[in-house]
Design a protein around this motif. Structure first.
Motif, PDB file in Angstrom:
ATOM      1  N   PHE A 325       0.825  -1.201   0.000  1.00  0.00           N
ATOM      2  CA  PHE A 325       0.000   0.000   0.000  1.00  0.00           C
ATOM      3  C   PHE A 325       0.865   1.258   0.000  1.00  0.00           C
ATOM      4  CE2 PHE A 325      -3.693  -2.539   1.095  1.00  0.00           C
ATOM      5  CZ  PHE A 325      -4.656  -1.876   0.350  1.00  0.00           C
ATOM      6  N   ILE A 326       2.018   1.168   0.654  1.00  0.00           N
ATOM      7  CA  ILE A 326       2.873   2.348   0.770  1.00  0.00           C
ATOM      8  C   ILE A 326       3.655   2.586  -0.523  1.00  0.00           C
ATOM      9  CG2 ILE A 326       4.869   3.302   1.983  1.00  0.00           C
ATOM     10  CD1 ILE A 326       3.933   1.681   4.427  1.00  0.00           C
ATOM     11  N   ASP A 327       4.222   1.530  -1.079  1.00  0.00           N
ATOM     12  CA  ASP A 327       5.087   1.685  -2.241  1.00  0.00           C
ATOM     13  C   ASP A 327       4.389   1.217  -3.517  1.00  0.00           C
ATOM     14  OD1 ASP A 327       7.037   1.732  -4.178  1.00  0.00           O
ATOM     15  OD2 ASP A 327       8.616   0.989  -2.842  1.00  0.00           O
ATOM     16  N   PRO A 328       4.001   2.157  -4.373  1.00  0.00           N
ATOM     17  CA  PRO A 328       3.261   1.779  -5.582  1.00  0.00           C
ATOM     18  C   PRO A 328       4.058   0.886  -6.523  1.00  0.00           C
ATOM     19  CG  PRO A 328       3.904   4.092  -5.652  1.00  0.00           C
ATOM     20  CD  PRO A 328       4.213   3.605  -4.276  1.00  0.00           C
TER      21      PRO A 328
ATOM     22  N   HIS B 108       9.211  11.699  -7.452  1.00  0.00           N
ATOM     23  CA  HIS B 108       9.019  10.914  -6.230  1.00  0.00           C
ATOM     24  C   HIS B 108       8.314   9.601  -6.549  1.00  0.00           C
ATOM     25  CE1 HIS B 108       8.305   9.813  -2.141  1.00  0.00           C
ATOM     26  NE2 HIS B 108       8.801  10.952  -1.687  1.00  0.00           N
ATOM     27  N   PRO B 109       8.925   8.474  -6.164  1.00  0.00           N
ATOM     28  CA  PRO B 109       8.345   7.188  -6.567  1.00  0.00           C
ATOM     29  C   PRO B 109       6.984   6.870  -5.928  1.00  0.00           C
ATOM     30  CG  PRO B 109      10.203   6.866  -5.073  1.00  0.00           C
ATOM     31  CD  PRO B 109      10.190   8.315  -5.437  1.00  0.00           C
ATOM     32  N   PHE B 110       6.631   7.554  -4.849  1.00  0.00           N
ATOM     33  CA  PHE B 110       5.409   7.192  -4.127  1.00  0.00           C
ATOM     34  C   PHE B 110       4.177   8.019  -4.501  1.00  0.00           C
ATOM     35  CE2 PHE B 110       7.713   5.378  -0.121  1.00  0.00           C
ATOM     36  CZ  PHE B 110       8.305   4.433  -0.932  1.00  0.00           C
ATOM     37  N   PHE B 111       4.357   9.052  -5.323  1.00  0.00           N
ATOM     38  CA  PHE B 111       3.201   9.886  -5.676  1.00  0.00           C
ATOM     39  C   PHE B 111       2.923   9.810  -7.171  1.00  0.00           C
ATOM     40  CE2 PHE B 111       5.204  12.046  -1.977  1.00  0.00           C
ATOM     41  CZ  PHE B 111       4.182  11.837  -1.065  1.00  0.00           C
ATOM     42  N   THR B 112       1.651   9.939  -7.546  1.00  0.00           N
ATOM     43  CA  THR B 112       1.321   9.874  -8.969  1.00  0.00           C
ATOM     44  C   THR B 112       1.865  11.114  -9.674  1.00  0.00           C
ATOM     45  OG1 THR B 112      -0.784  11.035  -8.727  1.00  0.00           O
ATOM     46  CG2 THR B 112      -0.844   8.633  -8.504  1.00  0.00           C
ATOM     47  N   ILE B 113       2.059  10.964 -10.983  1.00  0.00           N
ATOM     48  CA  ILE B 113       2.552  12.076 -11.807  1.00  0.00           C
ATOM     49  C   ILE B 113       1.604  13.275 -11.655  1.00  0.00           C
ATOM     50  CG2 ILE B 113       2.949  12.801 -14.181  1.00  0.00           C
ATOM     51  CD1 ILE B 113       4.987  10.781 -13.587  1.00  0.00           C
ATOM     52  N   ASP B 115      -0.457  14.040  -9.203  1.00  0.00           N
ATOM     53  CA  ASP B 115      -0.338  14.654  -7.872  1.00  0.00           C
ATOM     54  C   ASP B 115       0.896  15.542  -7.792  1.00  0.00           C
ATOM     55  OD1 ASP B 115      -2.605  13.664  -6.792  1.00  0.00           O
ATOM     56  OD2 ASP B 115      -1.661  11.931  -5.819  1.00  0.00           O
ATOM     57  N   GLN B 116       1.992  15.071  -8.396  1.00  0.00           N
ATOM     58  CA  GLN B 116       3.235  15.837  -8.291  1.00  0.00           C
ATOM     59  C   GLN B 116       3.155  17.142  -9.076  1.00  0.00           C
ATOM     60  OE1 GLN B 116       6.985  13.574  -8.155  1.00  0.00           O
ATOM     61  NE2 GLN B 116       5.801  11.694  -8.268  1.00  0.00           N
ATOM     62  N   ILE B 117       2.465  17.105 -10.211  1.00  0.00           N
ATOM     63  CA  ILE B 117       2.301  18.340 -10.981  1.00  0.00           C
ATOM     64  C   ILE B 117       1.309  19.257 -10.254  1.00  0.00           C
ATOM     65  CG2 ILE B 117       1.555  19.315 -13.185  1.00  0.00           C
ATOM     66  CD1 ILE B 117       2.462  16.686 -14.488  1.00  0.00           C
ATOM     67  N   ALA B 118       0.219  18.660  -9.762  1.00  0.00           N
ATOM     68  CA  ALA B 118      -0.800  19.454  -9.068  1.00  0.00           C
ATOM     69  C   ALA B 118      -0.202  20.128  -7.829  1.00  0.00           C
ATOM     70  CB  ALA B 118      -1.980  18.564  -8.678  1.00  0.00           C
ATOM     71  N   GLU B 119       0.686  19.405  -7.146  1.00  0.00           N
ATOM     72  CA  GLU B 119       1.309  19.972  -5.948  1.00  0.00           C
ATOM     73  C   GLU B 119       2.033  21.279  -6.279  1.00  0.00           C
ATOM     74  OE1 GLU B 119       4.694  17.892  -4.347  1.00  0.00           O
ATOM     75  OE2 GLU B 119       4.066  18.315  -2.291  1.00  0.00           O
ATOM     76  N   ALA B 120       2.733  21.275  -7.416  1.00  0.00           N
ATOM     77  CA  ALA B 120       3.440  22.491  -7.834  1.00  0.00           C
ATOM     78  C   ALA B 120       2.442  23.609  -8.169  1.00  0.00           C
ATOM     79  CB  ALA B 120       4.326  22.184  -9.044  1.00  0.00           C
ATOM     80  N   SER B 150      -5.873   9.804 -18.045  1.00  0.00           N
ATOM     81  CA  SER B 150      -5.672   8.577 -17.263  1.00  0.00           C
ATOM     82  C   SER B 150      -4.201   8.421 -16.862  1.00  0.00           C
ATOM     83  CB  SER B 150      -6.180   7.361 -18.034  1.00  0.00           C
ATOM     84  OG  SER B 150      -5.192   6.898 -18.913  1.00  0.00           O
ATOM     85  N   ARG B 151      -3.275   8.918 -17.680  1.00  0.00           N
ATOM     86  CA  ARG B 151      -1.861   8.809 -17.314  1.00  0.00           C
ATOM     87  C   ARG B 151      -1.514   9.653 -16.089  1.00  0.00           C
ATOM     88  NH1 ARG B 151       1.340   5.850 -20.787  1.00  0.00           N
ATOM     89  NH2 ARG B 151       2.352   5.410 -18.800  1.00  0.00           N
ATOM     90  N   ALA B 152      -2.323  10.675 -15.821  1.00  0.00           N
ATOM     91  CA  ALA B 152      -2.073  11.514 -14.646  1.00  0.00           C
ATOM     92  C   ALA B 152      -2.150  10.692 -13.362  1.00  0.00           C
ATOM     93  CB  ALA B 152      -3.063  12.661 -14.594  1.00  0.00           C
TER      94      ALA B 152
END
Ligand SMILES: Nc1ncnc2c1ncn2[C@@H]1O[C@H](COP(=O)(O)OP(=O)(O)O)[C@@H](O)[C@H]1O
Ligand code: SF4
Ligand SMILES: [Mg+2]
Lengths: 333, 340
Positions: A325-328, B108-113, B115-120, B150-152
């Protein structure tokens, strides 16, 4: 994800079966005869045989194991008609030294062990992670040096020494706990203060070494993660240092801690022999040590060994699922 | 008329146990809106260090920085070197952005693409989470990611290298910055993907009227996209000119060496490919004279051993074409002709 969980679950069940079977085989090899141990002074071969039958040791190891497994789910009756004792499911065996179902004995001991493990776990995680993060942020400064002294002390002092020091110089010296009440059970929900009195010092003692290890681990993970490219990206975006630390750095730095913390916690659920011994807590650790060294109560030994290994295996499963769950990268591949 | 970014006499050094690493040494360059400045040089010549200083991304404790880097913003100039850390942070993402060499490790490997753009985007815009993702999708679409909506929701590891660099560009441009620093944006990518990314940067530059600094060790990639080129060696700028100056009228032996190591097809004649022999200098103990002297085949042609004793100054050889060499441009030309 669902197939991943199902696969890991099946795998865990198979492992549990193999481990329990192995435990039965190992105890069968030990050259102590429980049937002779429980025999009275005027022991005759026929009495030994009768005892062997009562203890359920007159069948093959495989059969013993199978009866145990069935008993876990369906309950089990020990002895002959007339003096038969029925233990309800999950039956873990019958202790002839205490004349009680092992499940009852374990159920009495487990709250001590659980309280100790849970309290220590919360303490060491909060202390270890916050000290680790602090010393990573203040690398080379006073706070970092102070933390490194703590790490050195915590990792080099064995628990039996810290435990004795705590009892002698804190608990008894300052009269914090009535020595006669050391190790008394208090329900944490109805008597939280009493529970704290019994468990705070044992938990702190047990937590010390873990907290030190986790401080070191957190510190090095945070420092390592801080130099990752994606942290530089987070900074280049214009995020504040606070957000970078809390969201980006800690998320990546603490992920591996979940695995280790889960397994360390599981290890303690099997009983903390030394801490329980020093603070007079009648938990699983003390129960199994007594069964091994004083009574050679085989059903208790088998049950506590099995419980300890089951906790480790089950926690392994939980940790694997949590990590996915933590690491996609684990979840989606 | 002042340009958007004006870097003047920038010095960046790192005190280490072995001595002070002088990674950026009296560096000056400027770039205007709609312009592309390429900074070229071998690995370790101080290109990244100089530009990280502009972004304010150096560790303030372990880095010594002097000089100035002025952003001429609509509401007045700001020197990012002397400004407070918080002032510079507020310029990052909004007025200046940076993308990096390795797009895998830069996300960042743990966040979606998305999310990372939206964060900025959320940093400088008010809006709901949904608005952020919508904006991210728009940007992904803009940088040419098919099926952006969908890629987002994908994670970086589900993107190819080229896609990740596109996503990085989308993230860097989401707040419409006036300056984009692209640090070796194509070095980690396949050759075919490289030209696509460069073309994308060119197209986006037209659309947003951005100033772009393109950092690369490969002179081959800059001819098509750059307006001006700065050549760096040993922490210093050794030559600075227009693309035509650098490619057709190079005045520094190091630039000549770089040009010789780039595959070129010149009308009629085939070109012998030749890497510059020797190693770049250590930035802890630079040679006392010209940093290129140990590798320079022309240093013996300069009288009285000036190359080994005196650092040549960066001087104008006419119409803003600067070179840092004791040799006269005409003499160098004759020597090159003699050799050919
Ligand atoms: N934080 C640092 N501490 C010490 N030396 C550094 C640091 N960052 C970069 N350097 C050194 O500065 C020099 C220039 O590096 P860099 O600007 O990254 O080169 P490049 O031109 O390849 O981008 C290199 O020799 C590198 O080792
Ligand atoms: S100054 Fe001398 S050594 Fe340096 S590049 Fe010019 S000729 Fe070569
Ligand atoms: Mg670089």
């Amino acid at each position: 994800m669902l197939t991943f969980v199902a696969r890991r679950l099946a795998y865990t069940i198979i492992l549990l079966a193999i481990v329990s079977l192995t435990i039965f085989f190992i105890f069968d090899l030990i050259p102590v005869d429980p049937a002779r141990l429980v025999c009275s002074k005027q022991c005759t071969p026929s009495l030994v045989e009768a005892n062997r039958h009562r203890l359920g040791l007159d069948v093959s190891v495989l059969e013993q194991w199978w009866r145990f497994i069935v008993g876990l789910f369906a309950g089990r009756t020990f002895g002959e008609e007339g003096i038969a004792i029925t233990c309800a499911a999950p039956a873990l065996g019958y202790s002839f030294s205490r004349h009680e179902c092992v499940t009852t004995i374990v159920a009495e001991a487990f709250p001590f062990t659980l309280s100790l493990a849970l309290g220590a776990f919360v303490l060491w995680l909060s202390v270890g992670i916050s000290l680790g993060v602090l010393s990573a942020r203040k690398k080379g400064k006073f706070a970092d040096r102070a933390a490194s002294v703590f790490v050195l002390v915590g990792t080099s002092l064995p628990t039996f020494i810290t435990g004795i020091l705590v009892v002698l110089f804190i608990v008894l010296q300052f009269n914090l706990v009535n020595p006669l009440e050391l190790g008394n059970w208090h329900n944490p929900f109805t008597e939280p203060l009493g529970w704290l009195q019994t468990f705070f010092f044992p938990c702190a003692t047990l937590a010390l070494a873990y907290a030190a290890t986790y401080t070191r681990f957190t510190r090095s993970n945070v420092i390592e993660t801080s130099s990752e490219d994606f942290i530089r990206t987070a900074r280049a975006k214009g995020l504040t240092e606070k957000v970078i630390l809390r969201k980006h750095t800690l998320r990546a730095a603490l992920a591996p801690i979940v695995t280790i913390a889960g397994l360390d916690f599981a290890g303690l659920l099997g009983g903390a022999i030394i801490t329980e011994g020093i603070f007079g807590l009648n938990g699983l650790g003390r129960l199994s040590i007594k069964a091994v060294t004083q009574t050679y109560d085989l059903p208790i030994i088998v049950a506590t060994t099995l419980i300890a290994s089951a906790f480790v295996l089950i926690m392994n499963l939980i940790v694997d699922i949590a990590y996915a769950f933590i690491d996609p990268r684990v979840r989606t591949s | 008329m002042s340009k958007f970014l004006e870097v003047t006499n920038l010095n960046v050094s790192f005190p280490t146990e072995d001595g002070e690493v002088r990674a950026s040494n009296e560096v000056s360059y400027s770039v205007g809106l709609g312009e592309t400045l390429a900074i070229v040089g071998e690995s370790g010549s101080g290109k990244s260090v100089s530009n990280l200083a502009v972004m304010g991304l150096h560790n303030p404790v372990r880095t010594k920085i002097t000089g100035s880097a002025v952003l001429n913003l609509a509401d007045g100039p700001v020197d990012v070197i002397s400004a407070s850390a918080d002032t510079v942070r507020r310029l990052r993402g909004k007025s200046m952005s940076m993308i990096f060499q390795d797009p895998m490790s830069a996300l960042h490997p743990f966040f979606t693409i998305g999310d990372q753009i939206a964060e900025a985007w959320h940093l400088y815009n008010k809006g709901s989470k949904k608005d952020g993702i919508k904006k991210a999708t728009e940007m992904l679409d803009l940088v040419g990611i098919p099926d952006a909506a969908s890629r987002a929701h994908d994670y970086p590891h589900q993107f190819s290298g080229g896609m990740r660099q596109r996503a990085m560009i989308a993230m860097a441009l989401v707040n419409n910055p006036s300056l984009l620093i692209a640090d070796e944006p194509t070095t980690a990518l396949d050759v075919t993907v490289q030209s696509q990314i460069l073309q994308l940067l060119k197209d986006l530059q037209k659309e947003f009227n951005m100033a772009i600094i393109l950092i690369t060790h490969d002179l081959g990639v800059v001819a098509e996209v750059a307006d001006r080129i700065c050549v760096m060696y040993g922490g210093r700028i050794v030559e600075d000119g227009t693309v035509d100056d650098i490619f057709y009228r190079p005045e520094h032996p190091y630039t000549l060496g770089l040009l010789n190591s780039v595959p070129r097809i010149t009308a009629g004649e085939s070109h012998r490919l030749r890497a510059i022999p020797g190693q770049p200098p250590s930035l802890i103990s630079l040679p006392s004279g010209c940093a290129f002297q140990p590798r320079c085949e022309y240093s013996t042609k300069v009288s009285s051993g000036a190359c080994a004793s005196t650092v040549p100054s960066l001087s104008d050889k006419g119409s803003g074409h600067l070179s840092r060499c004791h040799l006269d441009a005409a003499d160098l030309n004759n020597l090159v002709k003699d050799k050919a």
